[in-house]
Design an enzyme around this catalytic site. Sequence first.
Site, PDB file in Angstrom:
ATOM      1  N   HIS A   1       0.818  -1.220   0.000  1.00  0.00           N
ATOM      2  CA  HIS A   1       0.000   0.000   0.000  1.00  0.00           C
ATOM      3  C   HIS A   1       0.847   1.264   0.000  1.00  0.00           C
ATOM      4  CE1 HIS A   1      -4.077  -1.720   0.709  1.00  0.00           C
ATOM      5  NE2 HIS A   1      -3.322  -2.769   0.968  1.00  0.00           N
TER       6      HIS A   1
ATOM      7  N   ASP B   1       3.533   9.417  -0.676  1.00  0.00           N
ATOM      8  CA  ASP B   1       2.349   8.642  -0.293  1.00  0.00           C
ATOM      9  C   ASP B   1       2.105   7.552  -1.326  1.00  0.00           C
ATOM     10  OD1 ASP B   1       0.065   8.035   1.213  1.00  0.00           O
ATOM     11  OD2 ASP B   1      -0.502  10.137   1.387  1.00  0.00           O
TER      12      ASP B   1
HETATM   13  P1  ADQ Z   1      -2.997   5.957   4.917  1.00  0.00           P
HETATM   14  O1  ADQ Z   1      -1.584   6.409   5.072  1.00  0.00           O
HETATM   15  O2  ADQ Z   1      -3.771   5.795   6.165  1.00  0.00           O
HETATM   16  O3  ADQ Z   1      -3.084   4.598   4.072  1.00  0.00           O
HETATM   17  P2  ADQ Z   1      -4.909   7.450   3.071  1.00  0.00           P
HETATM   18  O4  ADQ Z   1      -4.918   6.718   1.783  1.00  0.00           O
HETATM   19  O5  ADQ Z   1      -4.891   8.925   2.908  1.00  0.00           O
HETATM   20  O6  ADQ Z   1      -3.667   7.100   3.976  1.00  0.00           O
HETATM   21  O7  ADQ Z   1      -6.199   7.097   3.941  1.00  0.00           O
HETATM   22  C1  ADQ Z   1      -6.753   5.842   4.016  1.00  0.00           C
HETATM   23  C2  ADQ Z   1      -8.187   5.956   4.602  1.00  0.00           C
HETATM   24  O8  ADQ Z   1      -8.154   6.541   5.898  1.00  0.00           O
HETATM   25  C3  ADQ Z   1      -9.098   6.842   3.761  1.00  0.00           C
HETATM   26  O9  ADQ Z   1     -10.345   6.207   3.588  1.00  0.00           O
HETATM   27  C4  ADQ Z   1      -9.249   8.109   4.577  1.00  0.00           C
HETATM   28  O10 ADQ Z   1     -10.495   8.756   4.469  1.00  0.00           O
HETATM   29  C5  ADQ Z   1      -9.073   7.610   6.000  1.00  0.00           C
HETATM   30  N1  ADQ Z   1      -8.533   8.721   6.810  1.00  0.00           N
HETATM   31  C6  ADQ Z   1      -7.367   9.373   6.633  1.00  0.00           C
HETATM   32  N2  ADQ Z   1      -7.245  10.354   7.529  1.00  0.00           N
HETATM   33  C7  ADQ Z   1      -8.372  10.342   8.274  1.00  0.00           C
HETATM   34  C8  ADQ Z   1      -8.873  11.138   9.351  1.00  0.00           C
HETATM   35  N3  ADQ Z   1      -8.193  12.181   9.811  1.00  0.00           N
HETATM   36  N4  ADQ Z   1     -10.070  10.825   9.872  1.00  0.00           N
HETATM   37  C9  ADQ Z   1     -10.790   9.795   9.384  1.00  0.00           C
HETATM   38  N5  ADQ Z   1     -10.397   9.031   8.356  1.00  0.00           N
HETATM   39  C10 ADQ Z   1      -9.203   9.288   7.808  1.00  0.00           C
HETATM   40  C11 ADQ Z   1      -2.151   3.742   3.387  1.00  0.00           C
HETATM   41  C12 ADQ Z   1      -1.126   4.409   2.465  1.00  0.00           C
HETATM   42  C13 ADQ Z   1      -1.825   5.263   1.422  1.00  0.00           C
HETATM   43  C14 ADQ Z   1      -2.823   4.412   0.637  1.00  0.00           C
HETATM   44  C15 ADQ Z   1      -3.732   3.646   1.589  1.00  0.00           C
HETATM   45  C16 ADQ Z   1      -4.611   2.654   0.837  1.00  0.00           C
HETATM   46  O11 ADQ Z   1      -0.222   5.212   3.226  1.00  0.00           O
HETATM   47  O12 ADQ Z   1      -0.876   5.823   0.513  1.00  0.00           O
HETATM   48  O13 ADQ Z   1      -3.624   5.250  -0.175  1.00  0.00           O
HETATM   49  O14 ADQ Z   1      -2.977   2.912   2.542  1.00  0.00           O
HETATM   50  O15 ADQ Z   1      -3.854   1.825   0.017  1.00  0.00           O
END
Ligand code: ADQ
Length: 454
Positions: free
Chosen positions: A155, A349
């Site tokens: 991921h 990211d």
């Molecule tokens: P994350 O680093 O957690 O995930 P992201 O893809 O931005 O980053 O978010 C994943 C999920 O978490 C999204 O559905 C988002 O809405 C939710 N989320 C993020 N911040 C939040 C907050 N403050 N409150 C509530 N919900 C929140 C990792 C990788 C990413 C990749 C994902 C999926 O780091 O690059 O996109 O996995 O593969």
Amino acid sequence: MEMQERVVIVANRTPAAKSAGGLASGLLDALKRQPSLWFGWSGELREEDSNTVQLFSRNRLTVAAIPLTPDAHNRYYNGFANGVLWPAFHHRLDLMCFSEDDYLGYLEVNQHMAAQLRPLLRERDLIWVHDYHLLPFAGMCRQLGITQRMGFFLHIPFPVPCVAQAIPRIDELLDAMCDYDLLGFQTEDDRSAFVALCRERRPEIRLPTTGVYPIGVDPHELQREAEAAPLVELWPEDDHHIQGILSVDRLDYTKGLPERFKAYALLLEEHPELHGHVQLVQIAPPSRTDVPAYAELRRELTALAGQILGRHGDLEWQPLRYVERQHDRAMLMPLYRQARVGLVTPLKDGMNLVAKEYVAAQDPDDPGVLVLSRFAGAASQLDGALLVNPHDPGEVAEAMRQALSMSREERRARYRRMWEVLCASDINGWRTRYLKDLRAVQGSSEPLATPLSA
Ligand code: ADQ
């Protein structure tokens, strides 16, 4: 006896465990529709009895959750996964903190998980392992005689070879990754960085099949959620016509939050005409609070927020709202729709689903503008965004200014392009394409011809 194929998801956490971010939000709905098993850590830390597997079912999905001891978890999760792999894979070698003991803990937990999974497996299972916590999992399974087809999806980004070579034990990790039958990456850059590193360091090793599978969202479902009446109106019409900028992240040093606050401060400095008419809302619940770099980041961000408020705010207008409290997705979607600008500026990211969720939430008739870092995987697909270098405060401030004054016609045109991408590479397509390729692997080491965007 069940003869139907079953998909077995293996991930660090089971979906029962709640936290911001992560994998669960993307996969869960789909898995309830087909026979599947989700195996991982329950989120529970227990000194003893770590051989208990807790089982429960939701529709056609069975969840199998195991506890870990505090010591094993600390070495595996805080120590090696988040103290070495997470920073290094995001090109932050300065934050990498290696210890032999943590690395052994990481291997032990992978081995323990493989042993706990083995009795739960059926012959026709298709095993899909997720993320950097489990790089050596396939090798551990093979040693235990598990022969089912096994794929892995990363991921987060894969680092370029000159950075990756600085990771202690990288050769062992590469060998372990090659025990999978299919390795999936978010972008072609990630896939080719992995292949280049293997060719350089392990020229003798046989590479598994590799492919590119940019993770998506369910745009129609998100659009429905965004249309719901908001619980909070962030910028009411009569409130001096404030235009909202919204950022939502896990509090993590890869997300570029201090850099973003500095860019916003510059915007306010250079454009006094915006005072009273713009507001940045940053939602950032703390994560991984046991890892020292995260506590430091929180202090830095709080100080920057105070400086912005003190310098630019007045009795009638707050230029910034900074919220640590966590909100669930259904609550966030109507907020995204209210924001004229979605500001998503990670330094690095894998994909960044917030960028896609922001686009999905927009009113097609009067959409907001996405300002997106070039270094998010999403930038390889969302060409309707204003792409920025998050390290350059001037460039980010200028993109915010441009977004705040962009014509409705241009906003609509950009939105339409991105909406089409979201629909053409949604979460269901991601899942079905990966599983189809996993079923089909024959041991070829050729990359699969997979589209990068729409
Ligand atoms: P994350 O680093 O957690 O995930 P992201 O893809 O931005 O980053 O978010 C994943 C999920 O978490 C999204 O559905 C988002 O809405 C939710 N989320 C993020 N911040 C939040 C907050 N403050 N409150 C509530 N919900 C929140 C990792 C990788 C990413 C990749 C994902 C999926 O780091 O690059 O996109 O996995 O593969």
